[in-house]
Design an enzyme around this catalytic site. Structure first.
Site, PDB file in Angstrom:
ATOM      1  N   ASP A   1     -35.469  33.376  -9.291  1.00 32.90           N
ATOM      2  CA  ASP A   1     -35.140  33.423  -7.932  1.00 32.90           C
ATOM      3  C   ASP A   1     -35.921  33.260  -6.949  1.00 32.90           C
ATOM      4  OD1 ASP A   1     -34.166  35.904  -6.142  1.00 32.90           O
ATOM      5  OD2 ASP A   1     -34.777  37.115  -6.909  1.00 32.90           O
ATOM      6  N   MET A   2     -35.693  33.618  -5.048  1.00 33.54           N
ATOM      7  CA  MET A   2     -36.651  32.665  -4.391  1.00 33.54           C
ATOM      8  C   MET A   2     -36.521  34.216  -2.791  1.00 33.54           C
ATOM      9  SD  MET A   2     -37.329  31.372  -1.225  1.00 33.54           S
ATOM     10  CE  MET A   2     -38.104  30.464  -0.690  1.00 33.54           C
ATOM     11  N   ASN A   3     -37.454  35.216  -2.718  1.00 35.53           N
ATOM     12  CA  ASN A   3     -36.948  36.509  -1.877  1.00 35.53           C
ATOM     13  C   ASN A   3     -37.271  36.456  -0.660  1.00 35.53           C
ATOM     14  OD1 ASN A   3     -35.044  37.819  -3.524  1.00 35.53           O
ATOM     15  ND2 ASN A   3     -36.193  38.050  -5.023  1.00 35.53           N
TER      16      ASN A   3
ATOM     17  N   CYS B   1     -31.313  31.452  -7.436  1.00 34.54           N
ATOM     18  CA  CYS B   1     -31.013  32.725  -7.130  1.00 34.54           C
ATOM     19  C   CYS B   1     -32.426  32.661  -5.923  1.00 34.54           C
ATOM     20  CB  CYS B   1     -31.591  33.716  -7.685  1.00 34.54           C
ATOM     21  SG  CYS B   1     -31.071  34.834  -7.256  1.00 34.54           S
ATOM     22  N   SER B   2     -31.715  33.188  -4.280  1.00 35.94           N
ATOM     23  CA  SER B   2     -32.800  33.244  -3.203  1.00 35.94           C
ATOM     24  C   SER B   2     -31.931  35.047  -3.018  1.00 35.94           C
ATOM     25  CB  SER B   2     -32.368  32.197  -1.952  1.00 35.94           C
ATOM     26  OG  SER B   2     -33.453  32.701  -2.123  1.00 35.94           O
ATOM     27  N   GLY B   3     -32.622  35.974  -3.312  1.00 36.25           N
ATOM     28  CA  GLY B   3     -31.728  37.378  -3.154  1.00 36.25           C
ATOM     29  C   GLY B   3     -30.297  36.934  -2.931  1.00 36.25           C
ATOM     30  N   GLY B   4     -30.006  36.723  -3.942  1.00 34.28           N
ATOM     31  CA  GLY B   4     -28.533  36.137  -3.935  1.00 34.28           C
ATOM     32  C   GLY B   4     -28.111  34.411  -3.741  1.00 34.28           C
TER      33      GLY B   4
ATOM     34  N   ASP C   1     -26.659  26.437  -2.797  1.00 36.92           N
ATOM     35  CA  ASP C   1     -26.210  24.198  -1.909  1.00 36.92           C
ATOM     36  C   ASP C   1     -25.736  23.086  -2.785  1.00 36.92           C
ATOM     37  OD1 ASP C   1     -29.516  22.956  -2.250  1.00 36.92           O
ATOM     38  OD2 ASP C   1     -29.691  24.467  -0.762  1.00 36.92           O
TER      39      ASP C   1
ATOM     40  N   ASP D   1     -26.265  38.934  -3.842  1.00 38.05           N
ATOM     41  CA  ASP D   1     -27.096  40.843  -3.444  1.00 38.05           C
ATOM     42  C   ASP D   1     -25.830  41.414  -4.163  1.00 38.05           C
ATOM     43  OD1 ASP D   1     -28.876  39.578  -5.134  1.00 38.05           O
ATOM     44  OD2 ASP D   1     -30.313  40.733  -3.428  1.00 38.05           O
TER      45      ASP D   1
ATOM     46  N   GLU E   1     -13.163  52.874 -19.592  1.00 37.66           N
ATOM     47  CA  GLU E   1     -14.065  51.598 -18.945  1.00 37.66           C
ATOM     48  C   GLU E   1     -14.824  50.953 -19.800  1.00 37.66           C
ATOM     49  OE1 GLU E   1     -15.948  53.991 -14.468  1.00 37.66           O
ATOM     50  OE2 GLU E   1     -16.422  54.563 -16.445  1.00 37.66           O
TER      51      GLU E   1
HETATM   52  C1  DGJ Z   1     -32.897  39.431  -5.879  1.00 38.63           C
HETATM   53  C2  DGJ Z   1     -31.575  39.492  -6.381  1.00 38.63           C
HETATM   54  O1  DGJ Z   1     -30.564  38.494  -6.092  1.00 38.63           O
HETATM   55  C3  DGJ Z   1     -31.066  40.116  -7.469  1.00 38.63           C
HETATM   56  O2  DGJ Z   1     -30.387  40.224  -8.610  1.00 38.63           O
HETATM   57  C4  DGJ Z   1     -32.726  40.681  -8.300  1.00 38.63           C
HETATM   58  O3  DGJ Z   1     -33.327  39.635  -9.556  1.00 38.63           O
HETATM   59  C5  DGJ Z   1     -33.508  41.283  -7.881  1.00 38.63           C
HETATM   60  N1  DGJ Z   1     -34.306  39.817  -6.706  1.00 38.63           N
HETATM   61  C6  DGJ Z   1     -35.192  41.521  -8.202  1.00 38.63           C
HETATM   62  O4  DGJ Z   1     -36.101  41.496  -7.441  1.00 38.63           O
END
Ligand code: DGJ
Length: 727
Positions: A477-479, A525-528, A533, A547, A613
């Protein structure tokens, strides 16, 4: 096939359906002559026109001949400051302070196979490729540019990259190096870009070229949620099945620029490359700089074939083994169910529910390490939080495995929290200029990945984690976006290198991971989808798409993403309702159908689902496993345009032999007295007869030209999925 016609001086790059041609003229200027549907054995320089155009200067030596100007001629890689006022491909600050660059043909070579780019992602494979290298030199300085072209005939794919070398005696500074410059002798074209923001990624926008420069890009240090390094230029009336289209994707995960200029003479120039914002690369004598690869596909017959060719090329020649063609596990991720609030028992409960319903991989998301009960602290301290997980991953992973699931883990290696042991020990490891307070994003700082020792430290920590248990999947991830881009390891004059060196650092670490853990499935992943790319896909065969897991919003996000990127790369999960991002309720069936247009999984507390469900979930998982090869390996067809707010959105996956298809449809918000939905299918064989969902049999022709009628459904956002099989 690459053909050099010695007599005429043309170099032609032929793929199955397209031709690309260039020629160095008598002055040595490398002119771009053509890119479009295949043309055999022609010298297309007959299209060139020379005229004395006011305020379009003439190169030295022109004398009284005012008909020759770089400002009016189509070029392979435009120059700077010497009479072409359109978008420049390069800007070089010469030792004398000028930014002048004039490039003339020096030599070229053609060889079998595909060039590789050290430290950068690139399409690969020796089979089916040829490489053209054209060397250009600036007669007045020591600058040399090697233009590299990879030609993959079968996939109609042409790749480009540029290597700039300083053959002079003194250092220069590169201020701009575009990977791609493509001149079109026309400007009656539409530009398609994929735009949005966090939780609203890659929504298609289409507009005619207007006079002047129009661009998308990112200065965030990542390719970004806001725009994507993939653009299309196409004829104004081009649609899914007709019209000339040119798709261009940059294999780069940092700041980028994609700019098109419609010039005064009604032609157009597209350039794509690293964003020049704060890009200054010092190049000493003898040193070279390599600009990332760009990939081009020209489709003479509409947007759908362009999409199919990108998908195929990426699946087969960009995504590396062992996951290129392998079915990805159906996963259950704990994030939306628990966020930071969990302990081992809660996780095992979630995993147990998933296993009982047929899932194959449990992913432990954020919060398992350091002091990490909120997003305010802990990043950088990659030691298991034993309060939450006594005995660590060594104890947890076997319990998950005992349920029959693989064990996957989340990590955010590029970041550090100010409240962390790592930051306290090495404050200078975070990007930030001296004497200036740092800007935070999600309360975190960015590690200086341009520095080897920082990467080595992070990698050693990652290895300890990965070696502590059997971990089969990693979510990288990379947020946040980069800010305060300044490195303590570089002198003032080289700070303009940090943005790019950061990206090279990320690639370096990903490559090390791939080398040391070849079977590890890595999901980017980067905040979704902030770094979705083609560059990342070289390292991570799938990327979390957004996300935003709301099924209705995802219709657009996934459709925009799949314009270029294969369905097998698009991370998509079913989550709980009301949706965390939109507050919207959608039926479980709909969420399942939408998530199946990607790497399928769940991200919710399945323990809270009703018995009905759960039954639906069990059926979905079975359906996905049965259809995964068709979804991931088949041709993806857009059947409606979700960006036009249609009464229903539909798409299909069709097997390459056209004997099988999976059609999915999701209705919009309910309307009274609505018309009967009729869906005209695409991509089938008109002569074959198909059994529709085990019932009626119709010809492909009937299903495509007359259509398939759906019953009226009541309620918002209902979904239907139909399987077609040739009889
Ligand atoms: C952003 C990601 O896109 C989410 O799926 C989740 O892993 C959070 N970060 C966790 O901090």
């Amino acid at each position: 096939m690459i053909v050099f016609d010695e007599l005429r001086g043309t170099i032609s790059l032929h793929t199955r359906r397209t031709t690309y041609q260039m020629k160095a003229d008598q002055r040595g200027v490398l002119l771009h002559l053509y890119y479009g549907p295949r043309v055999e054995a022609e010298d297309l320089s007959y299209l060139l026109r020379y005229a004395d155009r006011g305020f379009s200067p003439n190169p030295s030596g022109s004398g009284a001949d005012r008909g020759y100007s770089l400002d009016t001629l189509p070029q392979e890689w435009s120059t700077c400051g010497v009479g072409d006022y359109r978008l420049a491909s390069a800007e070089v600050e010469q030792p004398d302070g000028s930014v002048l660059l004039d490039l003339r043909y020096a030599s070229h070579s053609i060889r079998p196979g595909k060039y590789a780019l050290e430290g950068l992602p690139a399409f690969f494979g020796d089979e089916g490729w040829e490489t053209l290298s054209v060397v250009l030199r600036d007669p007045s300085s020591g600058m040399e540019a090697e233009l590299l072209y990879g030609v993959c005939e079968e996939e109609d794919l042409i790749t480009r990259a540029v290597r700039v070398t300083n053959r002079g005696e003194a250092p220069v500074v590169l201020c701009r190096v575009m990977s791609l410059c493509l001149d079109f002798g026309r400007s009656d074209l539409d530009l398609l870009t994929f735009d949005g923001g966090h939780v609203r990624e890659r929504n298609l926008s289409r507009a005619p070229l207007r006079p002047g420069v129009q661009s998308v890009g990112s200065v965030r240090g990542t390719s970004s949620h806001q725009h994507n390094p993939f653009v299309v230029l196409c004829e104004r009336d081009a649609g899914e099945d007709h019209g000339l289209c040119f798709g261009a994707a940059l294999l780069y995960s940092g700041s980028f620029l994609a700019a098109v200029e419609r010039s005064q003479f009604e032609d157009a120039r597209l350039v794509m490359g690293i964003h020049p914002h704060h890009f200054r690369w010092a190049l000493g004598p003898g040193e070279h700089f390599t600009a990332p690869e760009a990939a081009l596909i020209c489709s003479p017959d509409g947007l759908t074939p362009m999409t199919h060719r990108f998908h195929r090329a990426m699946r087969e020649r960009l995504i590396r083994d062992p996951y290129a063609g392998r079915r990805r596990p159906v996963l259950i991720n704990n994030w939306e169910a628990t966020e930071f609030d969990f302990d081992a028992e809660r996780l095992v409960d979630i995993a147990r529910e998933g296993a009982a319903l047929g899932m194959e991989l449990f992913v432990l998301d954020d919060g398992w390490f350091g002091k990490r009960d909120t997003d305010l602290s802990g990043l950088g301290d990659w030691d298991v939080n034993e309060r939450k997980l006594p005995g660590g991953l060594e104890a947890l992973a076997p319990r998950i495995e005992a349920l029959g699931l693989g064990f996957g883990l989340w990590i955010e290696p590029e970041m550090v929290s100010a409240d962390s042991d790592l930051y306290r020990a090495h404050p200078d490891w975070a990007l930030g200029a001296p004497g200036r307070p740092q800007t935070t994003g999600r309360s975190q700082l960015v590690l200086d990945f341009s520095r080897q020792e920082v990467r080595d430290h992070v990698y050693a920590a990652m290895r300890r984690v990965l070696d502590s248990a059997r971990i089969t999947y990693l979510k990288w991830d990379m947020n946040r976006s980069l800010s305060d881009v300044w490195s303590a390891a570089l002198p003032a004059a080289r700070q303009g290198e940090v943005f790019h060196r950061y990206v090279l650092g990320v690639y370096d670490l990903l490559e090390r991971l791939r080398r040391d853990y070849p079977d590890l499935l890595i999901e980017g992943c980067s905040g979704g989808g902030g770094r979705f790319d083609a560059g990342m896909l070289y390292y991570t065969p799938q990327i979390w798409c957004s996300d935003n897991t709301d099924a209705v919003d995802r219709l657009r996000i996934q459709c925009g993403t799949a314009f270029c990127y294969p369905v097998s790369t698009i991370g998509a999960h079913v989550s709980a309702v009301p949706n965390g991002q939109t507050g919207r309720d959608t039926p479980m069936e709909t969420r399942g159908v939408v998530a199946m247009c990607g790497t399928f999984g769940y991200e919710m507390d399945l323990g809270r689902c009703s018995r009905e469900e759960k039954e639906t979930v069990r059926e979905q998982v079975e359906t996905y496993k049965r259809r995964a090869a068709l979804i991931a390996g088949g041709d993806y067809y857009r059947l409606t345009d979700p960006f036009q707010d249609p009464p229903f959105t539909a798409w299909a996956h069709v097997s390459s032999d056209k004997r099988e298809a999976l059609v999915s449809l999701v209705t919009g918000s309910a309307r009274a007295a609505q018309p009967f939905p009729v869906l005209r299918l695409r991509g089938l064989d008109p002569a074959l007869r198909y059994r529709v969902d085990g019932g009626e049999v119709h010809s492909g022709a009937a299903l495509m030209y007359a259509g398939l009628s759906f019953p009226l459904v009541r309620g918002d956002y209902q979904a239907k999925q139909l399987h077609l099989e040739a009889v």
